[in-house]
Design a protein around this motif. Structure first.
Motif, PDB file in Angstrom:
ATOM      1  N   ALA A  92      62.825 134.347 -10.938  1.00 55.40           N
ATOM      2  CA  ALA A  92      61.565 134.130 -11.638  1.00 55.40           C
ATOM      3  C   ALA A  92      61.708 133.259 -12.879  1.00 55.40           C
ATOM      4  N   ALA A  93      62.930 132.926 -13.295  1.00 53.64           N
ATOM      5  CA  ALA A  93      63.123 132.140 -14.514  1.00 53.64           C
ATOM      6  C   ALA A  93      62.534 130.739 -14.344  1.00 53.64           C
ATOM      7  N   TYR A  94      61.948 130.228 -15.418  1.00 52.66           N
ATOM      8  CA  TYR A  94      61.277 128.928 -15.331  1.00 52.66           C
ATOM      9  C   TYR A  94      61.614 127.997 -16.492  1.00 52.66           C
ATOM     10  N   ALA A  95      61.398 128.446 -17.723  1.00 50.78           N
ATOM     11  CA  ALA A  95      61.455 127.557 -18.888  1.00 50.78           C
ATOM     12  C   ALA A  95      62.836 126.929 -19.059  1.00 50.78           C
ATOM     13  N   THR A  96      63.898 127.711 -18.880  1.00 56.06           N
ATOM     14  CA  THR A  96      65.241 127.175 -19.052  1.00 56.06           C
ATOM     15  C   THR A  96      65.516 126.071 -18.040  1.00 56.06           C
ATOM     16  N   ALA A  97      65.152 126.314 -16.781  1.00 56.79           N
ATOM     17  CA  ALA A  97      65.367 125.303 -15.747  1.00 56.79           C
ATOM     18  C   ALA A  97      64.525 124.057 -16.002  1.00 56.79           C
ATOM     19  N   SER A 135      64.869 117.641 -10.969  1.00 60.00           N
ATOM     20  CA  SER A 135      66.025 117.102 -10.254  1.00 60.00           C
ATOM     21  C   SER A 135      66.713 118.138  -9.380  1.00 60.00           C
ATOM     22  N   VAL A 136      66.512 119.413  -9.677  1.00 60.03           N
ATOM     23  CA  VAL A 136      67.055 120.502  -8.863  1.00 60.03           C
ATOM     24  C   VAL A 136      65.884 121.218  -8.204  1.00 60.03           C
ATOM     25  N   PRO A 137      65.899 121.385  -6.878  1.00 63.20           N
ATOM     26  CA  PRO A 137      64.769 122.019  -6.188  1.00 63.20           C
ATOM     27  C   PRO A 137      64.692 123.516  -6.465  1.00 63.20           C
ATOM     28  N   LEU A 138      63.687 123.916  -7.228  1.00 66.17           N
ATOM     29  CA  LEU A 138      63.439 125.328  -7.517  1.00 66.17           C
ATOM     30  C   LEU A 138      61.957 125.595  -7.334  1.00 66.17           C
ATOM     31  N   VAL A 139      61.632 126.743  -6.785  1.00 65.52           N
ATOM     32  CA  VAL A 139      60.237 127.034  -6.447  1.00 65.52           C
ATOM     33  C   VAL A 139      59.379 127.183  -7.699  1.00 65.52           C
ATOM     34  N   THR A 140      59.926 127.717  -8.777  1.00 67.05           N
ATOM     35  CA  THR A 140      59.128 127.859  -9.999  1.00 67.05           C
ATOM     36  C   THR A 140      58.714 126.494 -10.550  1.00 67.05           C
ATOM     37  N   LEU A 141      59.588 125.497 -10.452  1.00 67.02           N
ATOM     38  CA  LEU A 141      59.256 124.153 -10.911  1.00 67.02           C
ATOM     39  C   LEU A 141      58.214 123.510 -10.001  1.00 67.02           C
ATOM     40  N   GLN A 142      58.304 123.777  -8.704  1.00 64.74           N
ATOM     41  CA  GLN A 142      57.320 123.246  -7.766  1.00 64.74           C
ATOM     42  C   GLN A 142      55.949 123.856  -8.019  1.00 64.74           C
ATOM     43  N   ILE A 143      55.916 125.134  -8.365  1.00 62.91           N
ATOM     44  CA  ILE A 143      54.636 125.790  -8.669  1.00 62.91           C
ATOM     45  C   ILE A 143      53.992 125.143  -9.888  1.00 62.91           C
ATOM     46  N   ALA A 144      54.786 124.881 -10.917  1.00 65.13           N
ATOM     47  CA  ALA A 144      54.245 124.252 -12.123  1.00 65.13           C
ATOM     48  C   ALA A 144      53.682 122.870 -11.828  1.00 65.13           C
ATOM     49  N   ASP A 145      54.400 122.076 -11.036  1.00 60.58           N
ATOM     50  CA  ASP A 145      53.916 120.738 -10.697  1.00 60.58           C
ATOM     51  C   ASP A 145      52.625 120.803  -9.885  1.00 60.58           C
ATOM     52  N   ALA A 146      52.560 121.759  -8.961  1.00 64.72           N
ATOM     53  CA  ALA A 146      51.367 121.858  -8.118  1.00 64.72           C
ATOM     54  C   ALA A 146      50.159 122.340  -8.914  1.00 64.72           C
TER      55      ALA A 146
END
Length: 259
Positions: free
Chosen positions: A193-198, A205-216
Motif C-alpha cells: 500500500a505504500a505510495y509517497a516514498t515510491a 520508472s518502476v511499475p507499481l499499482v499505487t503509482l498507476q492508480i495516481a496517474d489514472a
C-alpha cells in the motif's frame, strides 16, 4: 464506491456515463498487469527480508544479557522508524546514497569504494528503502510473541533431555509460526500500500499499482481514466482483503497458543 465506479465508463466525446466492464478487463493486461506484478514482487521481497531481519533483531535484543536498556532503546527506535516514511524518508535516502552527490556515496568514493552499480532509483533501491521502516515494524510486532514463550516450556524440554534444536522444532517453532506468518502478512500489506516514498524516488520508472492508480485518477492520459484508477484500486483492495483475512485467522491461532 469503488465496487460501483469500477464498472462505470465515461464517453470521451459526450462525457456520458454508462455501465461497462472495460476497466476491469483493462487492469488484467498490459502495463496494469505489470504494475500488479511489480507491486507483488516488491511486497513479497521486502516482507520476507524484513521478517527475517526483524525476527533476528528481536531475538538478539531479548536474549542479550543486561539487555533491559538495550531493549528499551531498540523498541523506542523501532516505534519511531516504523512510522517514518513518505517523502521525508525518500529525501533522507537521496541525501545519503542518491546519485553521485549522496553523502555516503561521496565518502565511499573518496576511499576508492563504489556502490557496485547499485541504484537507489530502481526496484532494488526501493527494497532497501522499504526495509528501513518494515524491519522496525516487524520488531514491534514480534516482540510480544517472543515474550509469550514461557520459560517453563524450555525447562520442561531440558528436563526431558531434548536438545535446543528439538525444542525449537517441536515447541518454540510451532508456537512462533503463527505470529511470524501474521507479522509477515502485515509487512506485505504495508509495502503493497505504500505510495509517497515510491513516487518521490522512482516516479513511474518502476511499475507499481499505487503509482498507476495516481496517474489514472489524475486523468493525465484519457478522459474517464478515473474509472480505470478505481478498478485498479478495487483489485488492490481485494488483494489486501485476502491478506488481512488470513492475518486475522493467524492472529486467532496465536492468541490461543499464548493464553
Amino acid at each position: 464506491m469503488l465496487a460501483v465506479e469500477a464498472f462505470r465508463a465515461t464517453d470521451p466525446v459526450t462525457y456520458q456515463e454508462s455501465w461497462s466492464t472495460d476497466s476491469i478487463v483493462a487492469v488484467t493486461d498490459g502495463a496494469y498487469r505489470r504494475a500488479y506484478l511489480g507491486s507483488l514482487q516488491l511486497s513479497l521481497t521486502t516482507a520476507v527480508i524484513g521478517a527475517v531481519l526483524g525476527l533476528a533483531l528481536a531475538v538478539a535484543v531479548l536474549g542479550a544479557r543486561r539487555g533491559r536498556l538495550l531493549r528499551r532503546l531498540v523498541l523506542t527506535a523501532s516505534g519511531v522508524l516504523a512510522n517514518f516514511g513518505g517523502i521525508p524518508l525518500a529525501f533522507a535516502f537521496i541525501a545519503t546514497i542518491g546519485g553521485q552527490a549522496g553523502v555516503l556515496t561521496v565518502l565511499l568514493r573518496d576511499f576508492g569504494v563504489g556502490l557496485g552499480g547499485f541504484s537507489l532509483y530502481s526496484m532494488s533501491g526501493l527494497t532497501v528503502v522499504y526495509l528501513y521502516f518494515l524491519v522496525p515494524l516487524m520488531v514491534l510486532t514480534i516482540v510480544p510473541a517472543l515474550e509469550g514463550l514461557r520459560p517453563q516450556w524450555r525447562e520442561a524440554s531440558d528436563n526431558l533431555g531434548a536438545t535446543g534444536w528439538q525444542y525449537w522444532r517441536y515447541v518454540g517453532g510451532p508456537v512462533l509460526a503463527p505470529p511470524v506468518i501474521g507479522a509477515t502478512m502485515l509487512l506485505f500489506a504495508s509495502s503493497f500500500a505504500a505510495y509517497a516514498t515510491a513516487r518521490a524516488l522512482v516516479g513511474s520508472s518502476v511499475p507499481l499499482v499505487t503509482l498507476q492508480i495516481a496517474d489514472a485518477l489524475s486523468s493525465n492520459v484519457l478522459v474517464g481514466s478515473e474509472n480505470l484508477g478505481k478498478a485498479l484500486a478495487l483489485g488492490m483492495v481485494a488483494l489486501i482483503g485476502v491478506v488481512m483475512v488470513f492475518y486475522t485467522w493467524v492472529q486467532r491461532r496465536t492468541q490461543r497458543w499464548l493464553q
